[in-house]
Design a protein around this motif. Structure first.
Motif, PDB file in Angstrom:
ATOM      1  N   LYS A 154     -15.386  12.881  29.520  1.00  0.00           N
ATOM      2  CA  LYS A 154     -14.961  14.274  29.670  1.00  0.00           C
ATOM      3  C   LYS A 154     -15.812  14.987  30.706  1.00  0.00           C
ATOM      4  O   LYS A 154     -15.317  15.734  31.549  1.00  0.00           O
ATOM      5  CB  LYS A 154     -15.065  15.000  28.327  1.00  0.00           C
ATOM      6  CG  LYS A 154     -13.944  14.671  27.365  1.00  0.00           C
ATOM      7  CD  LYS A 154     -14.098  15.462  26.067  1.00  0.00           C
ATOM      8  CE  LYS A 154     -13.010  15.118  25.075  1.00  0.00           C
ATOM      9  NZ  LYS A 154     -13.168  15.815  23.778  1.00  0.00           N
ATOM     10  N   SER A 155     -17.141  14.755  30.614  1.00  0.00           N
ATOM     11  CA  SER A 155     -18.058  15.383  31.570  1.00  0.00           C
ATOM     12  C   SER A 155     -17.751  14.933  32.988  1.00  0.00           C
ATOM     13  O   SER A 155     -17.722  15.737  33.921  1.00  0.00           O
ATOM     14  CB  SER A 155     -19.496  15.036  31.195  1.00  0.00           C
ATOM     15  OG  SER A 155     -20.389  15.548  32.146  1.00  0.00           O
ATOM     16  N   GLU A 186     -14.876  13.786  34.045  1.00  0.00           N
ATOM     17  CA  GLU A 186     -13.585  14.353  34.442  1.00  0.00           C
ATOM     18  C   GLU A 186     -13.749  15.797  34.902  1.00  0.00           C
ATOM     19  O   GLU A 186     -13.179  16.229  35.901  1.00  0.00           O
ATOM     20  CB  GLU A 186     -12.605  14.277  33.271  1.00  0.00           C
ATOM     21  CG  GLU A 186     -12.057  12.873  33.017  1.00  0.00           C
ATOM     22  CD  GLU A 186     -11.189  12.822  31.768  1.00  0.00           C
ATOM     23  OE1 GLU A 186     -11.106  13.861  31.066  1.00  0.00           O
ATOM     24  OE2 GLU A 186     -10.605  11.757  31.496  1.00  0.00           O
ATOM     25  N   ARG A 187     -14.590  16.578  34.122  1.00  0.00           N
ATOM     26  CA  ARG A 187     -14.821  17.964  34.491  1.00  0.00           C
ATOM     27  C   ARG A 187     -15.555  18.060  35.835  1.00  0.00           C
ATOM     28  O   ARG A 187     -15.207  18.857  36.696  1.00  0.00           O
ATOM     29  CB  ARG A 187     -15.640  18.663  33.404  1.00  0.00           C
ATOM     30  CG  ARG A 187     -15.796  20.163  33.625  1.00  0.00           C
ATOM     31  CD  ARG A 187     -16.367  20.877  32.416  1.00  0.00           C
ATOM     32  NE  ARG A 187     -17.699  20.437  32.097  1.00  0.00           N
ATOM     33  CZ  ARG A 187     -18.009  19.723  31.004  1.00  0.00           C
ATOM     34  NH1 ARG A 187     -17.059  19.365  30.153  1.00  0.00           N
ATOM     35  NH2 ARG A 187     -19.260  19.348  30.775  1.00  0.00           N
ATOM     36  N   THR A 188     -16.577  17.201  35.998  1.00  0.00           N
ATOM     37  CA  THR A 188     -17.333  17.183  37.255  1.00  0.00           C
ATOM     38  C   THR A 188     -16.436  16.803  38.425  1.00  0.00           C
ATOM     39  O   THR A 188     -16.500  17.408  39.499  1.00  0.00           O
ATOM     40  CB  THR A 188     -18.505  16.190  37.154  1.00  0.00           C
ATOM     41  OG1 THR A 188     -19.290  16.526  36.009  1.00  0.00           O
ATOM     42  CG2 THR A 188     -19.379  16.244  38.387  1.00  0.00           C
ATOM     43  N   LYS A 193     -13.240  17.161  38.523  1.00  0.00           N
ATOM     44  CA  LYS A 193     -12.307  18.265  38.747  1.00  0.00           C
ATOM     45  C   LYS A 193     -12.962  19.366  39.571  1.00  0.00           C
ATOM     46  O   LYS A 193     -12.376  19.882  40.534  1.00  0.00           O
ATOM     47  CB  LYS A 193     -11.843  18.806  37.388  1.00  0.00           C
ATOM     48  CG  LYS A 193     -10.827  19.949  37.492  1.00  0.00           C
ATOM     49  CD  LYS A 193     -10.446  20.441  36.109  1.00  0.00           C
ATOM     50  CE  LYS A 193      -9.488  21.621  36.189  1.00  0.00           C
ATOM     51  NZ  LYS A 193      -9.164  22.161  34.853  1.00  0.00           N
ATOM     52  N   GLU A 194     -14.241  19.731  39.161  1.00  0.00           N
ATOM     53  CA  GLU A 194     -14.972  20.760  39.914  1.00  0.00           C
ATOM     54  C   GLU A 194     -15.200  20.323  41.351  1.00  0.00           C
ATOM     55  O   GLU A 194     -15.056  21.115  42.285  1.00  0.00           O
ATOM     56  CB  GLU A 194     -16.313  21.056  39.231  1.00  0.00           C
ATOM     57  CG  GLU A 194     -16.177  21.827  37.929  1.00  0.00           C
ATOM     58  CD  GLU A 194     -17.509  22.046  37.245  1.00  0.00           C
ATOM     59  OE1 GLU A 194     -18.533  21.588  37.803  1.00  0.00           O
ATOM     60  OE2 GLU A 194     -17.540  22.659  36.161  1.00  0.00           O
TER      61      GLU A 194
END
Length: 773
Positions: free
Chosen positions: A216-217, A219-221, A223-224
């Motif tokens: 998840k981290s 994926e978020r990174t 995405k950012e």
């Protein structure tokens, strides 16, 4: 030999273990081990597999091997090109090493075959079922073991074999696998394997949870990162700089080029590094950015070049201000020394005088004459130390103090910095701001001024500080000690007329849209304006009255269609109304029991009439007029002196037993205090007791002792100006104040006779009418 005992070749294993019923390929490279395989082929293909305790031992002895191993059968051998032999073995039974027979070419061992202890009861069946179910769940979680393996496990009915087979598929350490091998009781072995599987399942669940979090981290990174890259691309297309990265680089360049000291630069770059790593939405990010902005906006090396032209500076000061010779002289001296040395520290001047005498505007003129930037900070009402020294950055809404804020406005390191109303500072539980100013105004310390917000040292040594105050009484001693005091007394009538004609009238006419062709205030009009409509040390009220005339004139020009308005002493009442003041406060006649004193106040000098009245009584001394303790003591001292010398002064020695004495100082609502009314009170008392009148043209000031000596006082210039305004002709003053006569304008000296005295007898000789001098 027991039937369960056998002599077979030994094959030591490194980092591996073989369970009974387990079929496995082994690569054998050691010479003794290869010969052991060859010897086994000669006799039933049986071999004893024992695991080494230490994998690094090349020639293991009995102590280097676990005593419980596996009796295996060699199913197949294959020689490999590199000289090693690949052998397929099948585990048959657990066996215990009894004795090791080491020969030159091979090692044989005496072993005893061990049998499993199986109970075949319900508990054993339950343990087998539990193990099978746990193993199935483990396979689903781990996904490292195939479903076919589970299919073979389900069909096994022997508890010991089931435990061994499942143990062979678990990721156990060699020591843990050896522990399982050494357990002969099937139930205990099943429990051991169940415990291992449950531990592994917990580990796998934790790994899965951690993996999901990381995913998840990531994926978020990702995405950012993707969004940032998109934003960069959009900004690039629009021609903008690349967001925060571009901003950080721009700030780094500015810090490098700012000229700040290396220590401060290191701090700024370190804070910039923190700012770069923090997300823009972080509250701390905004705090750090604000701090960096302050460091960059402060002047570190920018300076204006002083115009070191003494003649030009004198012209500017004379043009902007009439009089004030001492201040101008001090500034010109500084310029002259600067011209010779070019390294003099900025002086710290304190201009002290009544309101409206031009202290603030004079500081601005000094800046103009030097060619420096000018910045003004008002300290009136400041009672918090952090107002001067700033707040710590840990507080919400923290800001630098007024000194650093002033330097930011000045934009140079050598401005003329005006600290206005320095005597109006106060203090409370938040600290003493005047104490914080000590570092600012100390030439030895202000090179490294420390602001709580900036934290880094800031150099104030090149700043020319000018402070203003109405009175020195409220300025703490240590602060006063750091400043050069220049007293600015009030203006004389002649100076006021000059200032009004050359400065105030042209300024107000310009502001009101009036030219010389539309309004004229003649000299006699200005004289009447100064004499009858203002009574002050400065010229602020005078400017307001000039503004009033301009407004009235503007209305007349607009409504009555006149071409020009002329103001004279004859028609000034049409513009300003009836006269507010009577020119000259001197008494109209010589009077008994009334003497005119001269007082010094924060708004300049003033006359102070003192009245004495006698009436029958028992010697009671009554004092009225809101007098302070010092004035009351002066009255008592005068009274005591008169009693001690009554006969010499032609006064009835018993006067204090027959009369009550009332001393009154008019304007009772105004507090009055100070020692300089001593001789005035004594003169008024003696006049009342002797019946001799006091001259209406005499004003006096001086402290008195019990022996009649006259002691020096302060503020002679201001008192002299008030005597001049009041129309007095003679001023009696202490002889020790003769040195102060140099400060008094010539226009005052021309109209007033100054009489220095040392004793009260001399005062009486000049003050009382009919007494020979």
């Amino acid at each position: 030999m027991n039937q369960s005992e056998k002599i077979v070749p030994l094959l030591p294993l490194r980092g591996i273990l073989v369970y009974p019923t387990m079929v496995l390929h082994l690569d054998v490279g050691r010479e003794k081990s290869i010969r052991a395989i060859e010897n086994a082929a000669l006799d039933e293909n049986l071999i004893f597999l024992a695991t080494q305790k230490d994998v690094n031992v090349d020639q293991p002895t009995a102590e280097d091997l676990y005593t419980i191993g596996t009796l295996a059968k060699i199913k197949q051998t294959l020689k490999l090109p590199n000289g090693t032999v690949r052998v397929l073995v099948e585990g048959l039974h657990r066996a215990e090493l009894l004795h090791l027979q080491e020969q030159e070419d091979v090692v044989n061992v005496n072993i005893q075959v061990l049998k499993d202890k199986e109970a075949h009861d319900l508990e054993e069946k339950a343990l087998m079922r539990t193990l099978t179910q746990d193993f199935e769940q483990y396979i689903k979680v781990s996904k490292k073991i195939s479903n076919e393996t589970f299919a073979t496990v389900v069909d096994i009915m022997e508890p010991g074999r089931l435990a061994d087979l499942i143990a062979s598929h678990l990721p156990l350490k060699i020591k843990e696998k050896q522990d399982v091998l050494e357990i002969l009781d099937a139930k205990e072995r099943l429990r051991k394997i169940i415990s291992f599987i449950q531990d592994e399942k917990e580990l796998l669940d934790l790994e899965k949870t951690i993996s999901q979090r990381v995913k998840k981290s990531m994926e978020r990174t990702q995405k950012e990162y993707f969004l940032r890259e998109q934003m960069k691309a959009i900004q690039k297309e629009l021609g903008d700089k690349e967001g925060k990265t571009g901003e950080v680089e721009e700030l780094r360049t500015k810090i490098e080029q700012s000229g700040m000291p290396q220590e401060t630069k290191d701090v700024a770059l370190r804070e910039l590094g923190r700012y770069e790593k923090l997300p823009s939405s972080s509250a701390e990010s905004g705090v750090i950015r604000n701090y960096i902005d302050w460091l960059l906006t402060l002047p570190w090396t920018e300076a204006t070049e002083d115009i070191l032209d003494v003649v030009r500076a004198e012209e500017i000061l004379n043009k902007d201000h009439f009089g004030l010779e001492k201040v101008k002289e001090r500034v010109l001296e500084y310029l002259a020394v600067q011209q010779l040395t070019r390294s003099l520290k900025g002086p710290i001047l304190c201009l002290v005088g009544p309101p409206g005498v031009g202290k603030t505007s004079l500081a601005r003129s000094i800046a103009t004459s030097l060619g420096r930037n000018f910045v003004r900070v008002s300290l009136g009402g400041v009672r918090d130390e952090s107002e001067v020294r700033g707040h710590r950055r840990t507080y919400i809404g923290a800001m630098p103090g007024r000194i650093i804020q002033g330097m930011k406005k000045a934009k140079t390191i050598n401005p003329v910095f005006l600290l206005d109303e320095i005597d109006k500072m106060s203090n409370d539980f938040r600290g003493d701001p005047s104490a914080a100013l000590l570092e600012v105004l100390d030439p030895e310390q202000n090179r490294n001024f420390s602001d709580h917000y900036i934290e880094e040292p800031y150099d104030l040594s090149k700043v020319m500080f000018i402070a203003t105050a109405n009175t020195l009484a409220t300025i703490p001693g240590p602060l006063l000690d750091r400043m050069e005091i220049i007293n600015i007394a009030g203006y004389t009538e002649i100076e006021k007329i000059h200032i009004a004609r050359d400065h105030l009238v042209p300024k107000q006419m310009k502001e009101h849209g009036l030219g010389k062709s539309k309004l004229q205030i003649r000299e006699d009009g200005l004289v009447a304006l100064v004499r009858y409509y203002t009574r002050e040390a400065g010229v602020r009220a005078l400017e307001r009255q000039v503004a009033t005339i301009c407004r009235k004139a503007a209305r007349i020009l607009v409504t009555e269609a006149k071409k020009k308005v002329v103001v004279t002493d004859k028609n000034i009442e049409e513009f300003l109304g009836k006269k507010k003041y009577r020119y000259g406060q001197a008494e109209a006649h010589d009077q008994v029991g009334v003497a005119t004193g001269l007082a010094y106040t924060s708004v300049g000098g003033d006359t102070l009439p003192i009245e004495v009245s006698l009436y029958p009584g028992k010697g009671k001394l009554i004092l009225t007029g809101k007098l302070g303790d010092v004035m009351k003591e002066s009255a008592q001292a005068a009274f005591s002196y008169i009693r001690s010398r009554a006969s010499e002064l032609d006064i009835d020695p018993e006067f204090h037993e027959k009369n009550d004495i009332h001393i009154h100082v008019p304007e009772g609502a105004v507090p009055k205090d100070g020692p300089s009314a001593g001789i005035t009170m004594a003169t008024a008392l003696i006049s009342a007791l002797t019946g001799k009148a006091v001259s209406k043209e005499v004003g006096m000031t001086g402290e008195i002792t019990l022996r009649g000596r006259v002691l020096p006082i302060g503020g002679l210039k201001e008192k002299s100006l008030s005597a001049h305004r009041a129309g007095l002709k003679k001023v009696i003053m202490p002889a020790e104040n003769e040195k102060d006569l140099d400060d008094i304008p010539d226009s005052v000296k021309e109209n007033i006779t100054f009489v220095p005295v040392s004793h009260l007898d001399e005062v009486l000789a000049h003050a009382l009418v009919g007494v020979k001098e």
